[in-house]
Motif scaffolding. Structure first.
Motif, short mmCIF file in Angstrom:
data_model
loop_
_atom_site.label_atom_id
_atom_site.label_comp_id
_atom_site.label_asym_id
_atom_site.label_seq_id
_atom_site.Cartn_x
_atom_site.Cartn_y
_atom_site.Cartn_z
N GLU A 2 41.70 -6.35 -56.38
CA GLU A 2 41.32 -6.00 -57.74
C GLU A 2 41.96 -6.93 -58.75
O GLU A 2 43.05 -7.46 -58.53
CB GLU A 2 41.75 -4.57 -58.04
CG GLU A 2 40.93 -3.55 -57.30
CD GLU A 2 41.21 -2.16 -57.81
OE1 GLU A 2 41.11 -1.96 -59.03
OE2 GLU A 2 41.53 -1.32 -56.98
N ARG A 42 41.71 -1.22 -62.55
CA ARG A 42 41.41 0.16 -62.12
C ARG A 42 42.51 1.12 -62.56
O ARG A 42 42.24 2.19 -63.08
CB ARG A 42 41.23 0.18 -60.61
CG ARG A 42 41.05 1.56 -60.01
CD ARG A 42 41.04 1.46 -58.48
NE ARG A 42 41.21 2.73 -57.85
CZ ARG A 42 40.20 3.50 -57.44
NH1 ARG A 42 38.96 3.12 -57.61
NH2 ARG A 42 40.45 4.65 -56.85
N GLU A 76 40.65 6.88 -59.97
CA GLU A 76 41.66 6.03 -60.60
C GLU A 76 42.72 6.86 -61.34
O GLU A 76 43.89 6.47 -61.42
CB GLU A 76 41.04 4.98 -61.54
CG GLU A 76 40.15 5.53 -62.61
CD GLU A 76 38.67 5.61 -62.21
OE1 GLU A 76 37.84 5.56 -63.13
OE2 GLU A 76 38.35 5.72 -61.02
#
Length: 98
Positions: A2, A42, A76
């Motif tokens: 990510e 995230r 999240e």
């Protein structure tokens, strides 16, 4: 892998996370100290969702008195809450040198 937050995004997020309850600020500050170097977009989204809550509702989540509901019941958010609820590692007292 990510995407991580840039310096500017991290600075904006820190500003947005300022709260009215000291207890919330302590949880949030500890989270930033532990994770600001590796914070992902995230996790930032989860943190922003939590910042939309009232202070007392946020504290209830941080203390695990309640679980996220409705618009806050997102993966999240659960990820960030788990990181924020994690106890601080014990500190070892410094030994006096002889």
């Amino acid at each position: 892998m990510e995407a991580r937050l840039g310096v500017r995004e991290l600075s904006k997020l820190r500003w947005r996370c300022r709260r009215g309850l000291l207890e919330n600020d302590l949880f949030i500050e500890r989270f930033f100290r532990a994770h600001e170097e590796t914070m992902t977009t995230r996790q930032a989204a989860g943190l922003m969702a939590l910042m939309d809550l009232a202070d007392n509702d946020l504290l209830d989540l941080l203390l695990a008195r309640k679980q996220p509901q409705a618009g806050c019941d997102l993966p999240e958010v659960h990820e960030v809450l788990a990181l924020m609820r994690r106890p601080r590692p014990p500190t070892t007292p410094e030994r006096p040198t002889r």
